[in-house]
Design a protein around this motif. Sequence first.
Motif, mmCIF file in Angstrom:
data_model
loop_
_atom_site.group_PDB
_atom_site.id
_atom_site.type_symbol
_atom_site.label_atom_id
_atom_site.label_comp_id
_atom_site.label_asym_id
_atom_site.label_seq_id
_atom_site.Cartn_x
_atom_site.Cartn_y
_atom_site.Cartn_z
ATOM 1 N N LYS A 176 15.985 20.935 -26.779
ATOM 2 C CA LYS A 176 15.201 22.082 -27.221
ATOM 3 C C LYS A 176 14.701 22.912 -26.053
ATOM 4 C CE LYS A 176 14.096 20.269 -31.682
ATOM 5 N NZ LYS A 176 14.967 21.211 -32.435
ATOM 6 N N PRO B 89 2.372 27.744 -25.428
ATOM 7 C CA PRO B 89 3.075 28.277 -24.256
ATOM 8 C C PRO B 89 2.642 29.728 -23.990
ATOM 9 C CG PRO B 89 4.593 27.995 -26.122
ATOM 10 C CD PRO B 89 3.278 27.436 -26.545
ATOM 11 N N HIS C 12 -4.104 16.137 -23.298
ATOM 12 C CA HIS C 12 -3.826 16.205 -21.861
ATOM 13 C C HIS C 12 -4.783 17.176 -21.174
ATOM 14 C CE1 HIS C 12 -1.399 16.000 -18.240
ATOM 15 N NE2 HIS C 12 -1.268 17.320 -18.229
ATOM 16 N N LEU D 150 1.593 19.270 -29.890
ATOM 17 C CA LEU D 150 0.420 20.137 -29.727
ATOM 18 C C LEU D 150 -0.804 19.262 -29.477
ATOM 19 C CD1 LEU D 150 -0.353 23.261 -29.982
ATOM 20 C CD2 LEU D 150 -1.313 22.627 -32.176
ATOM 21 N N PRO E 29 0.443 25.433 -16.826
ATOM 22 C CA PRO E 29 1.629 26.256 -16.593
ATOM 23 C C PRO E 29 1.575 27.624 -17.248
ATOM 24 C CG PRO E 29 2.053 24.682 -18.339
ATOM 25 C CD PRO E 29 0.618 24.481 -17.927
ATOM 26 N N MET F 180 -0.677 17.796 -26.019
ATOM 27 C CA MET F 180 -1.060 18.784 -25.014
ATOM 28 C C MET F 180 -2.575 18.981 -24.993
ATOM 29 S SD MET F 180 0.584 20.367 -22.793
ATOM 30 C CE MET F 180 -0.489 20.932 -21.484
ATOM 31 N N ARG G 97 13.126 32.554 -27.852
ATOM 32 C CA ARG G 97 13.784 31.267 -27.561
ATOM 33 C C ARG G 97 12.831 30.105 -27.855
ATOM 34 N NH1 ARG G 97 18.051 31.334 -22.836
ATOM 35 N NH2 ARG G 97 18.891 33.428 -23.067
ATOM 36 N N LEU H 198 18.568 28.406 -25.563
ATOM 37 C CA LEU H 198 17.314 27.639 -25.489
ATOM 38 C C LEU H 198 16.344 28.244 -24.476
ATOM 39 C CD1 LEU H 198 18.675 23.979 -25.470
ATOM 40 C CD2 LEU H 198 17.648 25.206 -27.382
ATOM 41 N N SER H 199 15.095 27.777 -24.558
ATOM 42 C CA SER H 199 14.115 28.161 -23.536
ATOM 43 C C SER H 199 14.470 27.426 -22.261
ATOM 44 C CB SER H 199 12.702 27.741 -23.921
ATOM 45 O OG SER H 199 12.442 28.030 -25.239
ATOM 46 N N PRO I 106 4.467 20.201 -18.624
ATOM 47 C CA PRO I 106 3.552 20.628 -19.699
ATOM 48 C C PRO I 106 4.006 21.907 -20.394
ATOM 49 C CG PRO I 106 2.439 20.676 -17.559
ATOM 50 C CD PRO I 106 3.786 20.059 -17.333
ATOM 51 N N LEU I 107 4.717 22.781 -19.669
ATOM 52 C CA LEU I 107 5.197 23.997 -20.328
ATOM 53 C C LEU I 107 6.235 23.624 -21.396
ATOM 54 C CD1 LEU I 107 5.144 27.052 -20.546
ATOM 55 C CD2 LEU I 107 6.820 27.186 -18.706
ATOM 56 N N SER J 149 4.489 24.098 -30.089
ATOM 57 C CA SER J 149 4.183 25.255 -30.932
ATOM 58 C C SER J 149 4.657 25.003 -32.361
ATOM 59 C CB SER J 149 4.727 26.552 -30.345
ATOM 60 O OG SER J 149 6.095 26.510 -30.185
ATOM 61 N N PHE J 150 5.625 24.087 -32.558
ATOM 62 C CA PHE J 150 6.022 23.771 -33.930
ATOM 63 C C PHE J 150 5.920 22.296 -34.295
ATOM 64 C CE2 PHE J 150 7.702 27.950 -33.468
ATOM 65 C CZ PHE J 150 7.397 28.498 -34.704
ATOM 66 N N ILE J 151 5.756 21.428 -33.299
ATOM 67 C CA ILE J 151 5.673 19.999 -33.606
ATOM 68 C C ILE J 151 4.240 19.534 -33.338
ATOM 69 C CG2 ILE J 151 6.646 17.722 -33.128
ATOM 70 C CD1 ILE J 151 9.158 19.116 -32.076
ATOM 71 N N ARG K 5 4.393 22.286 -24.288
ATOM 72 C CA ARG K 5 3.776 23.360 -25.086
ATOM 73 C C ARG K 5 4.811 24.023 -25.988
ATOM 74 N NH1 ARG K 5 -1.046 26.394 -22.277
ATOM 75 N NH2 ARG K 5 -1.898 24.735 -21.000
ATOM 76 N N ILE K 6 6.007 24.222 -25.449
ATOM 77 C CA ILE K 6 7.059 24.866 -26.248
ATOM 78 C C ILE K 6 7.386 23.989 -27.460
ATOM 79 C CG2 ILE K 6 9.517 25.475 -26.226
ATOM 80 C CD1 ILE K 6 9.048 26.466 -23.309
ATOM 81 N N LEU K 7 7.504 22.684 -27.246
ATOM 82 C CA LEU K 7 7.737 21.775 -28.381
ATOM 83 C C LEU K 7 6.538 21.794 -29.325
ATOM 84 C CD1 LEU K 7 9.212 18.694 -26.472
ATOM 85 C CD2 LEU K 7 10.479 20.429 -27.753
#
Lengths: 540, 247
Positions: B131, A451, B216, B210, A479, B213, A497, B153-154, B196-197, B204-206, B200-202
Amino acid sequence: MTSNLTVGVLGGGQLGRMFIEAAHRLNVKVVALDPNENSPAKQISGLKHMHGSFKDSEAVKELSSQVDLLTIEIEHVDTESLKVLNVQPTAKTIGIIQDKLVQKEHLKSAGSPVPEFAGLDSIKDAVEFGQKHGFPYLLKCRMGAYDGRGNYVVKSRDHVEEAWNALGGKLLYAEKFVPFTKELAIMVVRSVTGEIASYPVVETVQKDNICHLVYAPAQIDGVVAQNAAKIAREAINSFDGAGIYGVELFDTPDGILVNEIAPRPHNSGHYTIDACHTSQFENHLRAILGLPLGSTDMKVPAALMVNLLGPETYELTKKSLVIPGATAHLYGKEEAKPGRKMGHITIVADSFAQLQSRGAMLADIKTIKPRPLVGIIMGSDSDLPTMKPAAVILEKLGVPFELTIVSAHRTPLRLVEYAKSAHHRGLKAIIAGAGGAAHLPGMVAAMSPLPVIGVPVKGRCLDGVDSLYSIVQMPRGVPVATVAINNSDNAALLATRILGSSIPTYLDAMSNYMEEMEKEVNVKIEKIETQGWKDYNTGK
Amino acid sequence: MKVPAALMVNLLSPETYKLTKKYLVISGTTAHLYGKEEADPGRKMGRITIVVDSFSQLQSRGDMLADFKTIKSRSFVGIIVGPESYLPTMKSATVILEKLGVLFELTIVSTHRTPLGLVEYAKSAHNHGLKVIIAGADGAAHLPVVVAAMSPLSDIGVPAKGRCLNGVDSLYSIFQISCVVPVAVVAINNPDNAAPLATRILGSFIPTYLDAMTNHMEDMGKGVKIKIKKQGWKEYSITKWLVTLIR
């Protein structure tokens, strides 16, 4: 697989004990050979174990006749008698590794990077080595050394004789002193089928020459770690035989050097029991039996192993019982002599921040600098005043970060390198600030799967609306998380977050931060009510 | 739990060893055999525990788990829209999330018409297991901001193009918020980018996400390469591009 396989292990200490624990779960029987009748390995299984020396060729032959396959938990065994027996790793490999000089020569000829070294026949050789490679250097016993025993730091020419005599004067070799920045280690496992896998690189901390702490994963750049793992796998591939190997490494300003190899489970791999999908002990078993290797990946974000030595063992164990994520492993040894390895504690955590605070509950242990999770980049140093608040907030919330300049238009290749490698290096989110034709965040998002948070920086003209549109109006599929113009504060909070969605520690940090904000406003409300609006001073 | 998700499978006589061998090749598998002699069918001979980074990963290991009853997993992403008229636009986000294997829920929460529902949603989102939140709104678009103010949360804001001002009103409403409440803003009318954002947030740790993405992004690159090779510029049809532009 069948349920009636029996493996014989030479040595019955804590490594054998943990090996039996793993073998039991797969219904594989293990018989240990050790002189101590009540050794740690023998205590935990009801099988008839053998009492005797693992250096005694008759005892080894007798053990071999009782089992399907032999393996070792200590390399100081009689390799001559093993040559004709069914053993993994092979007698040849154990023989090379147990003589540290031969091991170094082998590694050097295999192309592994090793520190300068030389075999020594006399005090004269020892003096010459110092003159050629400088003092201080390390004088080491070739055979039988462990836990720092059999090593001597030769401080100067005047200390050569003293060192020589202290180590007995024979079968010695010299090693150049390496100015390492970190001591690293990595477990590598190779199956009889040739399949090879490596565990994460860890950082080890020694105390009085004995392994004290192991931090996993090592808080080094992820790309450097990948390279270290490659070096370790190549080194192991130069040996025959199956099983798990411990590879100790030095991280130096000039690159990774291989320090030493152990052809067996290793203290720096104990964390794998609680922190990895498949432990070093189970993978050793899988490797020597030719079963598919288990995943060597960590199943938790961070782990710390603390060795329990001597008399302090029980006090620390007691403390560990109330620490979340801590698991104690005691070895069942009777006498807690100073320096004796009595057990270990593994602490797992959701992040390095949490790991270090849990570690501090156990003892006053050395903390290490965590690897950055967030990268702050900006197009120019003139953006720094705008981006600084992000750094301040991340620091406040305990999020490790890095900050640097990457310009989309003036350092385009650096941008490609940064974006492409960010997730391999260990970053989890990127904050990119740029002004004008602000292409930095979008370009990074196009090349990294992480991100990316874009901060539009207000330039000389157009009030930052130019930057905003350049960042926010990204095409479909690529994005950028855009925050307000010049508002890097929000970028830092958003990054936190993002971390918080998977790391409870940061979700809590964020909740606390929000509560604080609420309290601040409540204070103001009270103030405006007590002072009245007329006299209220906004201070701004 | 020290891992995100786990599955335990009991091993019953008589197929214990066959099954154990089958499972050993699955990453994250630990076998626990009990050392019993093979006996009557149905006897508990051992168990297998499989540890994964997400429920999606458990399902993606479907080949090995084909015989098992899968359960519907909890959503990671919550999509909310203020005006129901915006639902059709928001649907493109769901298509992408589905493609990337991200579990989501979609509902209507209006700042101005269901303010109490909004409070309830935002305050409890992380406790329900969400999440990331994607919120779309137009005009005086307060939804994403108010959610961000109440949830740790984000929160991804999608400014919708309303009847006037071309969506710039929504953009500014979402984006110029105070110094302490962050919303991740994507382009006007572009929920395609919110999906997709969120992934990407998911990711970064899963690792599963990753990888999703990364794949994709590679697919997108391939898509462009196909276009480059197509037809020659004279006959090249850009209808899809025009449609996008008009929308």
